[in-house]
Design a protein around this motif. Sequence first.
Motif, PDB file in Angstrom:
ATOM      1  N   UNK A   1     -10.020   1.742  -5.905  1.00  0.00           N
ATOM      2  CA  UNK A   1     -10.888   2.942  -5.281  1.00  0.00           C
ATOM      3  C   UNK A   1     -10.381   4.310  -5.267  1.00  0.00           C
ATOM      4  N   UNK A   2      -8.878   4.284  -5.599  1.00  0.00           N
ATOM      5  CA  UNK A   2      -8.424   5.754  -5.640  1.00  0.00           C
ATOM      6  C   UNK A   2      -8.345   6.218  -7.154  1.00  0.00           C
ATOM      7  N   UNK A   3      -8.693   5.625  -7.952  1.00  0.00           N
ATOM      8  CA  UNK A   3      -8.725   6.000  -9.357  1.00  0.00           C
ATOM      9  C   UNK A   3      -9.778   6.979  -9.850  1.00  0.00           C
TER      10      UNK A   3
ATOM     11  N   UNK B   1      -5.143  -8.315  -3.624  1.00  0.00           N
ATOM     12  CA  UNK B   1      -6.104  -7.513  -2.758  1.00  0.00           C
ATOM     13  C   UNK B   1      -5.708  -5.996  -2.687  1.00  0.00           C
ATOM     14  N   UNK B   2      -4.515  -5.542  -2.816  1.00  0.00           N
ATOM     15  CA  UNK B   2      -4.003  -4.258  -2.732  1.00  0.00           C
ATOM     16  C   UNK B   2      -4.420  -3.681  -4.029  1.00  0.00           C
ATOM     17  N   UNK B   3      -4.286  -4.487  -5.318  1.00  0.00           N
ATOM     18  CA  UNK B   3      -4.963  -3.917  -6.623  1.00  0.00           C
ATOM     19  C   UNK B   3      -6.355  -3.301  -6.602  1.00  0.00           C
ATOM     20  N   UNK B   4      -7.024  -4.343  -5.558  1.00  0.00           N
ATOM     21  CA  UNK B   4      -8.607  -4.073  -5.580  1.00  0.00           C
ATOM     22  C   UNK B   4      -8.761  -2.665  -4.870  1.00  0.00           C
ATOM     23  N   UNK B   5      -8.062  -2.629  -3.857  1.00  0.00           N
ATOM     24  CA  UNK B   5      -8.161  -1.305  -2.979  1.00  0.00           C
ATOM     25  C   UNK B   5      -7.515  -0.096  -3.875  1.00  0.00           C
TER      26      UNK B   5
ATOM     27  N   UNK C   1       0.779  -1.137   0.069  1.00  0.00           N
ATOM     28  CA  UNK C   1       0.155  -0.080  -0.011  1.00  0.00           C
ATOM     29  C   UNK C   1       0.869   1.268   0.174  1.00  0.00           C
ATOM     30  N   UNK C   2       1.900   1.136   0.708  1.00  0.00           N
ATOM     31  CA  UNK C   2       2.770   2.476   1.051  1.00  0.00           C
ATOM     32  C   UNK C   2       3.497   2.589  -0.517  1.00  0.00           C
ATOM     33  N   UNK C   3       4.054   1.551  -1.190  1.00  0.00           N
ATOM     34  CA  UNK C   3       4.375   1.737  -2.364  1.00  0.00           C
ATOM     35  C   UNK C   3       3.598   2.218  -3.543  1.00  0.00           C
ATOM     36  N   UNK C   4       2.493   2.065  -3.432  1.00  0.00           N
ATOM     37  CA  UNK C   4       1.346   2.472  -4.270  1.00  0.00           C
ATOM     38  C   UNK C   4       0.849   3.904  -3.799  1.00  0.00           C
ATOM     39  N   UNK C   5       1.416   4.315  -2.590  1.00  0.00           N
ATOM     40  CA  UNK C   5       0.933   5.703  -2.011  1.00  0.00           C
ATOM     41  C   UNK C   5      -0.505   5.771  -1.903  1.00  0.00           C
ATOM     42  N   UNK C   6      -1.086   4.706  -1.225  1.00  0.00           N
ATOM     43  CA  UNK C   6      -2.429   4.654  -0.864  1.00  0.00           C
ATOM     44  C   UNK C   6      -2.483   5.174   0.626  1.00  0.00           C
ATOM     45  N   UNK C   7      -3.618   5.935   0.948  1.00  0.00           N
ATOM     46  CA  UNK C   7      -3.879   6.543   2.232  1.00  0.00           C
ATOM     47  C   UNK C   7      -4.704   5.512   2.732  1.00  0.00           C
TER      48      UNK C   7
END
Length: 146
Positions: free
Chosen positions: A144-146, A137-141, A23-29
């Motif tokens: 949401x940010x797109x 699973x991280x790809x699914x989350x 999640x951190x690598x993708x900069x997801x909050x």
Amino acid sequence: MELTVYLAGQIHDDWREKVKELAKQRELSIHFTGPQTNHERSDNIGEEILGKQPDQLFRDDAASSINNFRTQVLLNKADAVIALFGENYKQWNTAMDASAALQLRKPLILVRPESLIHPLKELSNQANVTVETIEQAIEVLSYLYE
């Protein structure tokens, strides 16, 4: 947007750290929560708070009531749940947490290997999304940010 995601699953390896790193690598909050991962603390919490118990049954009952309280509060605050089923450990707690998430109508991502398709078919059918890896699973989350 910041999400709170509860990570349900076994506590015997570092899969949660891998999820957090992805999640951190993708900069997801995302703020992650989950069960008590210190196994000794989880097993002893009942006696630490309520005092010495007369036998193992009461010791486990005291600990489980406090652990269940913790889980319920954190699941209620979660925006979504990732429930990981692996092949190396019995998964009773994961099944319980995933079922509780469904009862609370929390969006559920079920992660399970191909070898567990059959034993988890009913739970998988109730989950919002079933994947085979934590990366998926991280790809699914991330979607949401797109």
